[in-house]
Design a protein around this motif. Structure first.
Motif: not given
Length: 177
Positions: A2-26
């Motif tokens: 059933t539907k339940a409330v879930w708490n994020v475990d920050k020590s086992h979670s990640a929020l990451e991003f990538t973006v190009k740098h100088m059009m040649i790397s990330k």
């Protein structure tokens, strides 16, 4: 299940991003301070309530000068816009464990619809008998759509910072008792 409330475990979670740098790397970075409200049945997310909030000041690209520039008015303008948020508005099942989660993504005072491809990685019990669920999500967005327009031209042509930002989320969540 059933539907339940879930708490994020920050020590086992990640929020990451990538973006190009100088059009040649990330350049890769992460946000270390975030939280989510998840009210869901991991067997069927179509009626889940998902809200995400990120402290933009917690950005970390492994370069303090770059992080401070990203916090400035040229990019995130954290003194006026300290949070980045996402609130799901529509969830469609794509397969048994894959979903398209569309919602209102707010950054730097601009709110636009963004869709994350989300996978339910699984549900199980930890060694103490607590129910745990894993979720992965990803999306791409154009930073200019959210007012992050700063850039520098390169003398060889092109620009210093790419427009497309890829966001990846890995969440481990514990069922609230």
């Amino acid at each position: 299940m059933t539907k339940a409330v879930w708490n994020v475990d920050k020590s086992h979670s990640a929020l990451e991003f990538t973006v190009k740098h100088m059009m040649i790397s990330k350049v890769r970075g992460s946000f270390t301070n975030f939280d989510a409200t998840i009210e869901a049945n991991p067997d069927d997310l179509t009626d889940a309530r998902i809200e995400f909030s990120v402290d933009v000041n917690s950005i970390n690209t492994q370069n303090e000068d770059r992080d401070n520039h990203l916090r400035s008015n040229d990019f995130f303008d954290i003194s006026n816009h300290p949070k980045m948020t996402f609130v799901a508005t529509n969830i469609k099942r794509k397969s048994d464990d894959e979903y398209a989660v569309t919602g209102d993504f707010s950054l730097r005072g601009v709110t636009k619809p963004v869709t994350f491809d989300v996978t339910v990685e699984g549900v199980g019990k930890d060694p103490w008998g607590n129910e745990v669920a894993g979720f992965s999500g990803s999306t791409k967005l154009n930073r200019k759509d959210f007012g992050l327009v700063w850039n520098a031209a390169l003398e060889t042509g092109g620009v210093l910072v790419g427009e497309e930002v890829k966001i990846n989320i890995e969440l481990e969540a514990h069922k609230q008792g």
